[in-house]
Design a protein around this motif. Structure first.
Motif, mmCIF file in Angstrom:
data_model
loop_
_atom_site.group_PDB
_atom_site.id
_atom_site.type_symbol
_atom_site.label_atom_id
_atom_site.label_comp_id
_atom_site.label_asym_id
_atom_site.label_seq_id
_atom_site.Cartn_x
_atom_site.Cartn_y
_atom_site.Cartn_z
ATOM 1 N N ASN A 500 -19.977 -37.866 -2.022
ATOM 2 C CA ASN A 500 -19.594 -36.769 -1.127
ATOM 3 C C ASN A 500 -20.659 -35.675 -1.132
ATOM 4 O O ASN A 500 -21.014 -35.135 -0.080
ATOM 5 C CB ASN A 500 -18.257 -36.165 -1.558
ATOM 6 C CG ASN A 500 -17.092 -37.006 -1.073
ATOM 7 O OD1 ASN A 500 -17.293 -37.936 -0.289
ATOM 8 N ND2 ASN A 500 -15.897 -36.702 -1.548
ATOM 9 N N LYS A 503 -23.405 -36.893 0.883
ATOM 10 C CA LYS A 503 -23.045 -37.001 2.298
ATOM 11 C C LYS A 503 -22.995 -35.639 2.982
ATOM 12 O O LYS A 503 -23.460 -35.463 4.093
ATOM 13 C CB LYS A 503 -21.655 -37.643 2.413
ATOM 14 C CG LYS A 503 -21.692 -39.150 2.536
ATOM 15 C CD LYS A 503 -20.381 -39.721 3.075
ATOM 16 C CE LYS A 503 -19.216 -39.497 2.172
ATOM 17 N NZ LYS A 503 -18.024 -40.226 2.568
ATOM 18 N N TYR A 504 -22.373 -34.670 2.284
ATOM 19 C CA TYR A 504 -22.114 -33.386 2.937
ATOM 20 C C TYR A 504 -23.137 -32.308 2.559
ATOM 21 O O TYR A 504 -22.828 -31.129 2.546
ATOM 22 C CB TYR A 504 -20.676 -32.925 2.646
ATOM 23 C CG TYR A 504 -19.668 -33.965 3.100
ATOM 24 C CD1 TYR A 504 -19.481 -34.219 4.461
ATOM 25 C CD2 TYR A 504 -18.942 -34.700 2.177
ATOM 26 C CE1 TYR A 504 -18.586 -35.194 4.875
ATOM 27 C CE2 TYR A 504 -18.035 -35.666 2.577
ATOM 28 C CZ TYR A 504 -17.865 -35.916 3.936
ATOM 29 O OH TYR A 504 -16.988 -36.875 4.355
ATOM 30 N N TYR A 551 -7.084 -37.150 4.123
ATOM 31 C CA TYR A 551 -7.321 -35.790 4.603
ATOM 32 C C TYR A 551 -8.824 -35.543 4.669
ATOM 33 O O TYR A 551 -9.563 -35.787 3.720
ATOM 34 C CB TYR A 551 -6.666 -34.756 3.684
ATOM 35 C CG TYR A 551 -6.726 -33.370 4.282
ATOM 36 C CD1 TYR A 551 -5.768 -32.965 5.208
ATOM 37 C CD2 TYR A 551 -7.783 -32.499 3.981
ATOM 38 C CE1 TYR A 551 -5.851 -31.714 5.800
ATOM 39 C CE2 TYR A 551 -7.868 -31.254 4.570
ATOM 40 C CZ TYR A 551 -6.898 -30.864 5.481
ATOM 41 O OH TYR A 551 -6.992 -29.637 6.086
ATOM 42 N N SER A 558 -17.102 -36.957 8.805
ATOM 43 C CA SER A 558 -16.705 -37.939 7.799
ATOM 44 C C SER A 558 -16.799 -39.349 8.373
ATOM 45 O O SER A 558 -17.360 -40.254 7.766
ATOM 46 C CB SER A 558 -15.276 -37.654 7.330
ATOM 47 O OG SER A 558 -14.775 -38.759 6.657
ATOM 48 N N GLY A 567 -11.693 -41.065 -0.837
ATOM 49 C CA GLY A 567 -12.526 -40.849 -2.036
ATOM 50 C C GLY A 567 -11.934 -39.826 -2.997
ATOM 51 O O GLY A 567 -11.817 -40.071 -4.197
HETATM 52 P P1 ADP Z 1 -14.404 -39.041 2.892
HETATM 53 O O1 ADP Z 1 -14.498 -40.466 2.696
HETATM 54 O O2 ADP Z 1 -14.080 -38.596 4.262
HETATM 55 O O3 ADP Z 1 -15.541 -38.293 2.326
HETATM 56 P P2 ADP Z 1 -13.021 -37.929 0.740
HETATM 57 O O4 ADP Z 1 -11.635 -38.050 0.264
HETATM 58 O O5 ADP Z 1 -14.071 -38.275 -0.220
HETATM 59 O O6 ADP Z 1 -13.141 -38.648 2.078
HETATM 60 O O7 ADP Z 1 -13.227 -36.409 1.129
HETATM 61 C C1 ADP Z 1 -12.275 -35.779 1.926
HETATM 62 C C2 ADP Z 1 -12.900 -34.705 2.771
HETATM 63 O O8 ADP Z 1 -13.330 -33.618 1.980
HETATM 64 C C3 ADP Z 1 -14.119 -35.144 3.459
HETATM 65 O O9 ADP Z 1 -13.797 -35.730 4.699
HETATM 66 C C4 ADP Z 1 -14.931 -33.900 3.625
HETATM 67 O O10 ADP Z 1 -14.553 -33.270 4.831
HETATM 68 C C5 ADP Z 1 -14.525 -33.069 2.458
HETATM 69 N N1 ADP Z 1 -15.512 -33.082 1.367
HETATM 70 C C6 ADP Z 1 -15.464 -33.823 0.251
HETATM 71 N N2 ADP Z 1 -16.492 -33.564 -0.566
HETATM 72 C C7 ADP Z 1 -17.227 -32.612 0.052
HETATM 73 C C8 ADP Z 1 -18.387 -31.910 -0.273
HETATM 74 N N3 ADP Z 1 -19.060 -32.130 -1.402
HETATM 75 N N4 ADP Z 1 -18.872 -30.988 0.630
HETATM 76 C C9 ADP Z 1 -18.204 -30.758 1.759
HETATM 77 N N5 ADP Z 1 -17.117 -31.403 2.160
HETATM 78 C C10 ADP Z 1 -16.601 -32.314 1.307
#
Ligand code: ADP
Length: 611
Positions: A500, A503-504, A551, A558, A567
């Motif tokens: 994550n 990714k973000y 969520y 995402s 995750g």
């Molecule tokens: P996903 O597979 O969509 O990443 P997760 O359960 O891992 O699903 O995360 C849920 C949501 O939380 C993500 O869709 C994202 O919007 C947000 N998120 C998670 N980790 C981060 C992060 N490090 N920075 C910003 N947003 C995050």
């Protein structure tokens, strides 16, 4: 009325009988003594009269009044007797104590009147001459007057004051002895009452003990006990024995019932016909937020203040059948679902005397049902999107008449991507379900493991992805720090958070992993693992629901990045399996920090981090 002691019941009767008998005895003895004395004195005076009769008669016959008077005086002095000689006319001719010339006519004196008739007369009276109480005895006697016989009266008298004195002395002695008898009677009354009251007192004391539910004491039966007391004591002892057995049975049943009530998860209330709470168990106090001692003997309306429950109480008290219904109540702003079941209570005679009401809190089940329904809907929705896409492109390819290879390959690429997405979702779902099952079946084994090694392995897994975005993952962890963990699961959680973070975050931003001991302040050591990125961040409004399945704070991003929305749910489950917690701090545009906190073993070899 104040109850009197037994002695005061016995003593007055005793005293009355004693004093009564003494007075009767005194009266009878006085009368008898008086009569006897009078009779004896009268006989004595008569004898004395006969003794001097001749001398008197001679002097009367010789008509020598002076000698007669002198004789009367002399004899009277010698015998302490008053001697009077009276003519038939009643005139006194001689008297030992008085001058006959000044004495009145004695013909009307009763003893003289009797003596005139030829008999011995006697009377007890106060002397008109001397003024003292005297006993008079008069006899007729004859004397010669020439050739004829004439008669005179010789009267002997004696004061009876001696007898009165004797009687007075007798009375005093009887009174004194009476006093002693009264004292004796009182003593006897005390003794008797004590003899009777002592066993009664013991019985009262033992009965009080029985009333206090103490049946270990028993009444002593001694040889001194009267038959009545002994049989009463035996009866009471056997009653105590039976009471003890009954009481023990009741206590045992009550304890059993209490234990059952306390251990039951269902809230139970017992009410009487007036809807007053008679019993409630611990679960009920928790469910309704009431204290048992305040609720007892209060009405359900006053204590529970719920219109639905009140309706059920009424329905149960008036129905012969079991009443069941599901209701909702509001507890501190939270909606609770309660499964109600109530039934009437019946006594021996068949009359209803109240009801037992059971409330089963099914909120958790209802919530789980909701979660399940929501989850099914979410999964369907998540799966439907790629499936629709795959189906659409597959149909387009099939329907396509032109042999456009480039187009077909493009569509197939999309189908492949959507299939990957499908696979990722299913794979995450399977992973989540596996962890849930392992937690449920207690199959997760925590072992002391070097944490740095686990974190390095997680970094290793993400190296490729990080390198693609030119990101560096920095690790700070004491080399010898160990934690009770399942290494594979903890690696998985770290990987999810790292993925994550990559990714973000914007390319070239670093990611920092920090692990160490955490001082919590309550003398409990925890291990904290925080993963910090400097990426896009998450809006505050998303944080409370971030760990829910599917969520996403940023859906499009995402999906575009191949996220499944599962995750963080997996991370949460893994951390819970380690009895820990996971928290997130984030600021939009600045970055996000996820912190896992798990309990440590016993080690304290490393410097503690400040929270
Ligand atoms: P996903 O597979 O969509 O990443 P997760 O359960 O891992 O699903 O995360 C849920 C949501 O939380 C993500 O869709 C994202 O919007 C947000 N998120 C998670 N980790 C981060 C992060 N490090 N920075 C910003 N947003 C995050």
């Amino acid at each position: 009325m104040r109850a009197k002691k037994l002695v005061w019941h016995i003593f007055p009767a005793n005293l009355l009988i004693t004093v009564g008998s003494l007075l009767a005895l005194l009266w009878y003895s006085s009368v008898a003594f008086n009569t006897f004395y009078n009779n004896w004195l009268a006989a004595d005076l008569e004898d004395r009269a006969y003794l001097i009769e001749e001398q008197i008669a001679t002097l009367v016959g010789q008509n020598k009044p002076q000698e007669l008077k002198a004789l009367c005086r002399r004899l009277g002095r010698k015998t302490s007797t008053r001697i009077t000689v009276i003519q038939p006319s009643g005139k006194v001719v001689a008297d030992s104590d008085e001058d006959p010339d000044i004495m009145s006519n004695h013909s009307n004196r009763p003893e003289i009147v009797t003596a005139f008739s030829g008999k011995t007369g006697s009377q007890l009276r106060v002397s008109a001459t001397l003024g003292v109480k005297m006993l008079y005895v008069a006899i007729p006697f004859t004397h010669k007057d020439g050739d004829t016989n004439k008669f005179h009266i010789l009267r002997m008298a004696m004061p009876v004051s001696a007898m009165d004195q004797a009687l007075q002395t007798l009375r005093i002695k009887v009174a004194l002895s009476g006093l002693m008898v009264v004292l004796l009677a009182m003593f006897a009354a005390i003794l008797v009452s004590r003899r009777i009251s002592r066993p009664l007192e013991i019985m009262t004391e033992v009965s009080k003990q029985f009333a206090k539910e103490n049946f270990t004491t028993s009444l002593p039966i001694t040889p001194h006990c009267s038959l009545e007391v002994a049989s009463l004591a035996t009866a009471m002892n056997s009653m105590a024995q039976k009471l003890r057995e009954r009481f023990n049975t009741i206590v045992q049943q009550r304890n059993e019932l209490q234990t059952i009530l306390t251990s039951m998860a269902e809230a139970i209330l017992v009410v009487d016909n007036d809807k007053q709470i008679k019993t409630l168990n611990t679960a009920a106090t928790f469910l309704f937020g009431i204290s048992a001692h305040k609720a007892i003997n209060k009405s359900t309306q006053e204590i529970l203040r719920n219109i639905n429950i009140e309706r059920l109480v009424n329905a149960t008290l008036t129905s012969v059948k079991v009443v069941t219904e599901e209701i909702t109540i509001d507890k501190g702003g939270e909606k609770l679902f309660l499964q109600y079941s109530g039934v009437q209570l019946h006594g021996d005679s068949g009359h209803s005397f109240g009801a037992v009401m059971t409330f089963n809190d099914v909120t958790h089940i209802r919530k789980l049902e909701n979660i399940r329904q929501e989850f099914v809907a979410n999964v369907s929705h998540e799966l439907m999107t790629p499936l629709t896409s795959i189906k659409g492109y597959a149909e387009t390819i099939l329907d396509s008449t032109q042999d456009d290879k480039e187009q077909t390959e493009k569509f197939l690429q999309i189908i492949l991507r959507q299939s990957d997405r499908l696979q990722a979702i299913v794979s995450d779902l399977l992973e989540l379900s596996r962890i849930e099952q392992e937690i449920e079946h207690n199959e997760i084994h925590l072992v002391q493991t070097n944490l740095k090694t686990v974190l390095e392995q997680a970094i290793q897994v993400c190296t490729h992805k990080a390198a693609e975005k030119h990101m560096e993952i920095q690790l700070e962890c004491p080399p010898l720090l160990t934690a009770p963990i399942d290494p594979q699961l903890m690696e998985q959680a770290t990987v999810n958070l790292l993925v994550n973070a990559i990714k973000y975050s914007h390319p070239a931003n670093p990611i920092k992993i920090n692990a160490g001991l955490l001082s919590t302040g309550n003398n409990q050591e925890m291990i904290s693992i925080s993963i910090r990125d400097f990426g896009i961040g998450i809006g505050q409004e998303h944080l409370p629901r971030l760990f829910e399945r599917f969520y996403r704070s940023n859906k499009d991003r995402s999906r575009k990045l191949g996220g499944t929305g599962l995750g963080l749910a997996i991370v949460k489950h893994i951390v819970q399996a380690h009895n820990g917690s996971v928290e997130v701090i984030s600021e939009v545009g600045k970055g996000t920090t996820f912190t896992i906190v798990i309990p440590t073993g016993t080690q304290r070899d490393f410097p503690a981090m400040q929270k």
